[in-house]
Design a protein around this motif. Structure first.
Motif, PDB file in Angstrom:
ATOM      1  N   ILE A  53      -4.395  -2.488   7.731  1.00  0.00           N
ATOM      2  CA  ILE A  53      -4.573  -3.444   6.635  1.00  0.00           C
ATOM      3  C   ILE A  53      -4.550  -2.733   5.282  1.00  0.00           C
ATOM      4  O   ILE A  53      -4.132  -3.310   4.278  1.00  0.00           O
ATOM      5  CB  ILE A  53      -5.882  -4.248   6.848  1.00  0.00           C
ATOM      6  CG1 ILE A  53      -5.712  -5.168   8.050  1.00  0.00           C
ATOM      7  CG2 ILE A  53      -6.234  -5.075   5.633  1.00  0.00           C
ATOM      8  CD1 ILE A  53      -6.974  -5.789   8.557  1.00  0.00           C
ATOM      9  N   LEU A  54      -4.971  -1.468   5.231  1.00  0.00           N
ATOM     10  CA  LEU A  54      -4.940  -0.756   3.950  1.00  0.00           C
ATOM     11  C   LEU A  54      -3.564  -0.172   3.659  1.00  0.00           C
ATOM     12  O   LEU A  54      -3.030  -0.332   2.551  1.00  0.00           O
ATOM     13  CB  LEU A  54      -5.976   0.380   3.959  1.00  0.00           C
ATOM     14  CG  LEU A  54      -7.418  -0.019   3.692  1.00  0.00           C
ATOM     15  CD1 LEU A  54      -8.298   1.203   3.666  1.00  0.00           C
ATOM     16  CD2 LEU A  54      -7.520  -0.769   2.358  1.00  0.00           C
ATOM     17  N   VAL A  55      -2.993   0.496   4.668  1.00  0.00           N
ATOM     18  CA  VAL A  55      -1.793   1.296   4.419  1.00  0.00           C
ATOM     19  C   VAL A  55      -0.562   0.422   4.168  1.00  0.00           C
ATOM     20  O   VAL A  55       0.171   0.631   3.191  1.00  0.00           O
ATOM     21  CB  VAL A  55      -1.549   2.269   5.596  1.00  0.00           C
ATOM     22  CG1 VAL A  55      -0.188   2.940   5.450  1.00  0.00           C
ATOM     23  CG2 VAL A  55      -2.652   3.306   5.630  1.00  0.00           C
ATOM     24  N   LEU A  56      -0.349  -0.573   5.009  1.00  0.00           N
ATOM     25  CA  LEU A  56       0.884  -1.368   4.900  1.00  0.00           C
ATOM     26  C   LEU A  56       1.045  -2.018   3.530  1.00  0.00           C
ATOM     27  O   LEU A  56       2.089  -1.820   2.873  1.00  0.00           O
ATOM     28  CB  LEU A  56       0.911  -2.402   6.035  1.00  0.00           C
ATOM     29  CG  LEU A  56       2.281  -3.001   6.344  1.00  0.00           C
ATOM     30  CD1 LEU A  56       3.241  -1.934   6.830  1.00  0.00           C
ATOM     31  CD2 LEU A  56       2.143  -4.117   7.366  1.00  0.00           C
ATOM     32  N   PRO A  57       0.031  -2.739   3.029  1.00  0.00           N
ATOM     33  CA  PRO A  57       0.201  -3.322   1.683  1.00  0.00           C
ATOM     34  C   PRO A  57       0.335  -2.267   0.594  1.00  0.00           C
ATOM     35  O   PRO A  57       1.125  -2.453  -0.349  1.00  0.00           O
ATOM     36  CB  PRO A  57      -1.090  -4.127   1.483  1.00  0.00           C
ATOM     37  CG  PRO A  57      -1.591  -4.384   2.844  1.00  0.00           C
ATOM     38  CD  PRO A  57      -1.209  -3.184   3.650  1.00  0.00           C
ATOM     39  N   LEU A  58      -0.379  -1.134   0.734  1.00  0.00           N
ATOM     40  CA  LEU A  58      -0.293  -0.094  -0.293  1.00  0.00           C
ATOM     41  C   LEU A  58       1.124   0.459  -0.379  1.00  0.00           C
ATOM     42  O   LEU A  58       1.680   0.612  -1.480  1.00  0.00           O
ATOM     43  CB  LEU A  58      -1.283   1.036   0.015  1.00  0.00           C
ATOM     44  CG  LEU A  58      -2.688   0.852  -0.554  1.00  0.00           C
ATOM     45  CD1 LEU A  58      -3.557   2.032  -0.194  1.00  0.00           C
ATOM     46  CD2 LEU A  58      -2.627   0.675  -2.075  1.00  0.00           C
ATOM     47  N   ILE A  59       1.719   0.750   0.780  1.00  0.00           N
ATOM     48  CA  ILE A  59       3.100   1.275   0.789  1.00  0.00           C
ATOM     49  C   ILE A  59       4.029   0.269   0.125  1.00  0.00           C
ATOM     50  O   ILE A  59       4.836   0.612  -0.751  1.00  0.00           O
ATOM     51  CB  ILE A  59       3.535   1.569   2.233  1.00  0.00           C
ATOM     52  CG1 ILE A  59       2.738   2.755   2.796  1.00  0.00           C
ATOM     53  CG2 ILE A  59       5.028   1.876   2.296  1.00  0.00           C
ATOM     54  CD1 ILE A  59       3.049   3.072   4.238  1.00  0.00           C
ATOM     55  N   THR A  60       3.886  -1.006   0.537  1.00  0.00           N
ATOM     56  CA  THR A  60       4.738  -2.045  -0.051  1.00  0.00           C
ATOM     57  C   THR A  60       4.558  -2.099  -1.559  1.00  0.00           C
ATOM     58  O   THR A  60       5.524  -2.219  -2.321  1.00  0.00           O
ATOM     59  CB  THR A  60       4.374  -3.422   0.542  1.00  0.00           C
ATOM     60  OG1 THR A  60       3.999  -3.252   1.891  1.00  0.00           O
ATOM     61  CG2 THR A  60       5.529  -4.379   0.418  1.00  0.00           C
ATOM     62  N   PHE A  61       3.269  -1.989  -1.971  1.00  0.00           N
ATOM     63  CA  PHE A  61       2.940  -2.092  -3.389  1.00  0.00           C
ATOM     64  C   PHE A  61       3.672  -1.006  -4.190  1.00  0.00           C
ATOM     65  O   PHE A  61       4.305  -1.300  -5.205  1.00  0.00           O
ATOM     66  CB  PHE A  61       1.419  -1.950  -3.551  1.00  0.00           C
ATOM     67  CG  PHE A  61       0.932  -2.049  -4.955  1.00  0.00           C
ATOM     68  CD1 PHE A  61       0.945  -3.270  -5.612  1.00  0.00           C
ATOM     69  CD2 PHE A  61       0.473  -0.936  -5.637  1.00  0.00           C
ATOM     70  CE1 PHE A  61       0.491  -3.376  -6.908  1.00  0.00           C
ATOM     71  CE2 PHE A  61       0.021  -1.030  -6.927  1.00  0.00           C
ATOM     72  CZ  PHE A  61       0.035  -2.255  -7.569  1.00  0.00           C
ATOM     73  N   PHE A  62       3.617   0.227  -3.689  1.00  0.00           N
ATOM     74  CA  PHE A  62       4.257   1.310  -4.449  1.00  0.00           C
ATOM     75  C   PHE A  62       5.762   1.286  -4.305  1.00  0.00           C
ATOM     76  O   PHE A  62       6.486   1.623  -5.241  1.00  0.00           O
ATOM     77  CB  PHE A  62       3.672   2.668  -4.026  1.00  0.00           C
ATOM     78  CG  PHE A  62       2.291   2.856  -4.550  1.00  0.00           C
ATOM     79  CD1 PHE A  62       2.073   2.924  -5.928  1.00  0.00           C
ATOM     80  CD2 PHE A  62       1.203   2.935  -3.705  1.00  0.00           C
ATOM     81  CE1 PHE A  62       0.783   3.075  -6.429  1.00  0.00           C
ATOM     82  CE2 PHE A  62      -0.080   3.086  -4.196  1.00  0.00           C
ATOM     83  CZ  PHE A  62      -0.280   3.156  -5.559  1.00  0.00           C
ATOM     84  N   LEU A  63       6.289   0.868  -3.144  1.00  0.00           N
ATOM     85  CA  LEU A  63       7.736   0.795  -2.956  1.00  0.00           C
ATOM     86  C   LEU A  63       8.354  -0.219  -3.908  1.00  0.00           C
ATOM     87  O   LEU A  63       9.454  -0.018  -4.429  1.00  0.00           O
ATOM     88  CB  LEU A  63       8.071   0.422  -1.509  1.00  0.00           C
ATOM     89  CG  LEU A  63       8.066   1.575  -0.504  1.00  0.00           C
ATOM     90  CD1 LEU A  63       8.517   1.084   0.853  1.00  0.00           C
ATOM     91  CD2 LEU A  63       8.981   2.699  -0.983  1.00  0.00           C
ATOM     92  N   THR A  64       7.637  -1.358  -4.152  1.00  0.00           N
ATOM     93  CA  THR A  64       8.192  -2.371  -5.048  1.00  0.00           C
ATOM     94  C   THR A  64       7.896  -2.018  -6.506  1.00  0.00           C
ATOM     95  O   THR A  64       8.162  -2.815  -7.406  1.00  0.00           O
ATOM     96  CB  THR A  64       7.611  -3.759  -4.724  1.00  0.00           C
ATOM     97  OG1 THR A  64       6.197  -3.635  -4.602  1.00  0.00           O
ATOM     98  CG2 THR A  64       8.185  -4.309  -3.441  1.00  0.00           C
TER      99      THR A  64
END
Lengths: 403, 366
Positions: free
Chosen positions: A234-245
């Motif tokens: 729950i922490l990692v997946l949104p964080l990666i998406t957040f920085f990728l976008t």
């Protein structure tokens, strides 16, 4: 063994059996008559009320019906989660009030649960002082009316805060002052939607993972670190998406200009007072529920767990908490329901909730008392119905399976 | 070879001070581990830091007696505010010359309640009958007047703690019979009766009291035939009674459910009718079990009476708010609210203690 006398019973003897009772002594028919009379009585009462109401409304020149919901309201509301102006309709007013009610209820439930569990556990602490402090808190707060607590925060404590110019500030980001609590507000760019979807995807993934882990445990007996994996996903997946976008989120930092703040988000003092009072009041009740729930698990359970070789924290997690929750959850939901109903007390300090803007201002402006009170009551009824349906479902799921 | 033998038992020594007495108690309950010791010290410091300024403000530097705000000079709490308005907070605008009537009613109430609650007082049954039937009539005649040479006092003049108590007591007493009927109806085998009772109970329990009060103050006049006026207090009382009866019904129902089935069957087997069985066998047992539940719902009703200030009645909280809103006493909100909180707390805490005591004395299982 057949008795020859029995078969030779003369037919007259049968006719001496009591015949069917007269209908006024038959309990079933009596019940039917009674119920019919009751329905007629209530019908007459309702008709009496109804005709009087129609007559009285007619005399005051008020047209019944829900047409007023499309008329422009013509008054402002201090806090609105959806766009609202004075030109909006009364129907819109209803929505704004409803959302404001749900906002306090939702936030209040979160804060009350956190505080309540903390105090409840403190009440059970082996440290005498902690448990006494928790007891004094519970016994003081529970025995003072919630309305008094709301008014106390709003009219005695919040006015003591400094004005916006010399507000108490934390890291130049958060400001506490007389007119409310100002904090930075998030500004979402369109690409933020991907992060949102990532959160949803992570939740679904965590759910599937926990189902899989449970199935595997029941099949093979192997444990899987469910909680840590779920937190990771729950922490990692949104964080990666957040920085990728490309970090599509900015903050609107409040700044003092003149006598007030520009930018940021200001929580109105009515909301602060209502939230503080209701969270603390409900937390006192939740603390007692948590205490009695944990105490309801008999000592033999933890001893049995210890003799099976479980470590103390595993005992708590696998033995005590699941059994305590069975006692806690039903009472907890009824406290949530009470909190939701108590949000209506916000009317006393002018918080724009459903009762205030709809059953108060709108009623005074339109005079449509019957429709408005009916709609307001219906909202609360629906909320309590939903919560009690959930409770029944939960109780059925959690009921002890006995052989 | 010599042997040393003790011929008499030595006196046993007292346990070491680390196992008994206040030091041992503190070691066990306050300093059992390093973490616990730190928490204890921090908590003690925190309590002292909060309590000392409060005691200083509320007691040591406070002003107690005087006639106006000019008497509050020492910078602490200004209890003069409460002192001056005490009559207002207790009985509202009740005429000065008639205040003795409210005191008399209060005295009768206290004596009756003491007679009911203290164990060993004789004639309990007659006191109960007096409390439920005679007392309301006497109290009404005394408070309202208009008979026996007592001048009439309109309910507009009732206020303060008097009004709070009137609303709470009338609410619970009037709701009681209705609550019992609803509870019996909900357990009835007649489907229509049961449905009506379930709907009635769940509707009132599902809505907040404030909407009920709005309803009774706005809609009740619409329901009545033209020209029939009822005063503000009576409207609020009707709403509160209906609301409270639903809650009482659930309390009574829990008592009815706790009575073993054999009691119902025994009543039937004796040939008692439904009402005889209920009145003579079931209800005496069920109502006894639910005394704590009834007291608890009275406590929440007592707290809820403060809501009547929203529909413009002058109960305890409203008179206090009115007093510190007047320009002469502006700025004494904290004193006012603390006084109100103290009064509510004393009543509610006392009643909850009483209900806990009854609960313990009723517990006949192990």
């Amino acid at each position: 063994m057949a008795d020859p006398n029995l078969s030779a019973t003369p037919p007259q003897a049968i006719s001496t059996l009591p015949s069917k009772p007269p209908f006024w002594n038959d309990p079933q028919k009596r019940a039917l008559v009674f119920q019919i009379l009751l329905v007629i009585g209530i019908g007459l009462l309702l008709w009496f009320i109804f005709s009087n109401t129609l007559h009285n409304l007619d005399k005051r020149g008020i047209k019944t019906g829900f047409d007023f919901l499309d008329r422009p309201a013509g008054f402002g509301i201090t806090q609105s989660l959806i766009p609202y102006t004075e030109a909006s309709t009364f129907g819109r007013t209803f929505l704004v009030g409803l959302l404001n009610t749900l906002l306090v209820a939702g936030l209040g439930i979160i804060f009350a649960t956190l505080l309540g569990f903390a105090v409840g556990v403190a009440r059970l602490s082996k440290n005498w002082l902690i448990s006494r402090v928790a007891l004094v808190f519970i016994e003081t707060i529970r025995n003072i009316p919630p309305l008094l607590q709301i008014l106390f925060w709003y009219r005695a404590i919040l006015p003591l805060l400094p004005g916006p110019k010399d507000s108490i500030s934390l890291a130049e980001l958060f400001y506490l002052h007389k007119r409310g609590f100002t904090l930075p507000s998030p500004l979402f760019e369109p690409a933020f939607i991907w992060t949102f979807w990532a959160v949803i995807a992570a939740l679904v993934l965590a759910f599937i993972m926990s189902r899989w882990a449970k199935a595997r445990r029941e099949k093979t007996g192997q444990q899987f670190p469910v909680v840590w994996t779920a937190v990771g996903i729950i922490l990692v997946l949104p964080l990666i998406t957040f920085f990728l976008t490309g970090s599509p989120l900015n903050w609107d930092i409040p700044a003092l200009s003149g006598f007030n703040f520009r930018g940021g988000l200001t929580v109105i003092p009515e909301l602060t007072a209502l939230l503080l009072a209701l969270s603390i009041y409900t937390a006192a009740f939740i603390a007692e529920i948590v205490r009695s729930g944990i105490e309801s698990v008999s000592k033999g359970q933890s001893e049995a767990a210890a003799s099976l070789g479980l470590r103390p924290n595993r005992t708590l997690q696998l033995v005590i908490i699941p059994q305590a929750m069975r006692v806690i959850i039903p009472q907890l939901t009824s406290q949530y329901l009470n909190l939701t109903k108590n949000t209506s007390l916000g009317v006393a300090i002018g918080y724009p909730d459903l009762v205030n803007v709809f059953a108060g201002t709108t009623l005074n402006q339109t005079g449509q008392a019957v429709e408005i009170i009916f709609m307001t009551m219906l909202v609360y009824l629906v909320i309590s119905l939903v919560i009690s349906l959930f409770m029944n479902w939960y109780n059925k799921r959690m009921a002890l399976v006995e052989r | 070879m010599q042997a040393f033998i003790t011929r008499e038992t030595l006196p046993s020594l007292p346990p070491p001070s680390t196992l008994k007495g206040p030091i041992a108690w503190m070691r066990q309950n306050l300093f059992s581990s390093v973490g616990n010791s730190i928490v204890t010290v921090v908590l003690v410091l925190g309590i002292l830091a909060a309590l000392i300024p409060f005691i200083n403000w509320a007691f040591i530097k406070a002003d107690w007696i005087g006639t106006s705000r000019d008497d509050c000079t020492s910078g602490g709490a200004c209890w003069v505010f409460v002192y001056v308005h005490l009559k207002l907070f207790m009985v509202g605008l009740y005429p000065e010359s008639e205040v003795w009537r409210t005191i008399l009613v209060g005295a009768i109430l206290v004596v009756t309640m003491a007679g009911l609650m203290i164990k060993g007082v004789p004639f309990k049954k007659y006191i109960q009958i007096f409390a439920l039937i005679a007392f309301p009539i006497i109290a009404f005649i005394l408070l309202s007047g208009g008979a026996f040479g007592l001048p009439h006092v309109e309910t507009n003049f009732w206020g303060g703690l008097l009004l709070t108590l009137v609303i709470a007591i009338v609410g619970i007493v009037a709701a009681f019979p209705l609550g019992i009927l609803l509870a019996l109806g909900r357990r009835s085998s007649m489907p229509i009766v049961k449905a009506i009772c379930v709907v009635f109970i769940e509707v009132w329990r599902g809505v907040p009291l404030i909407t009920v009060l709005f309803m009774s103050s706005v809609m009740l006049p619409l329901f009545l035939p033209e020209g029939m006026e009822i005063d503000k207090l009576l409207r609020a009382l009707v709403g509160i009674t209906l609301f409270q009866s639903a809650y009482l019904a659930e309390v009574v129902r829990s008592g009815l459910q706790a009575i073993p089935k054999g009691q119902y069957e025994a009543a039937n087997a004796l040939g008692l009718t439904y009402w005889q069985g209920m009145y003579k066998v079931i209800l005496p047992q069920a109502l006894k079990i639910v005394i704590p539940g009834i007291v608890n719902s009275f406590i929440s009703l007592f707290k809820d009476t403060s809501l009547v200030l929203i529909i413009g009645l002058f109960d305890l909280l409203a008179t206090i708010q009115g007093a510190f809103a007047s320009p002469k006493w502006l700025g004494y909100a904290i004193e006012g609210y603390l006084f109100a909180a103290l009064v509510y707390w004393v009543f509610c805490f006392g009643m909850s203690r009483y209900s806990q005591r009854v609960e313990r004395s009723l517990k006949t299982t192990h």
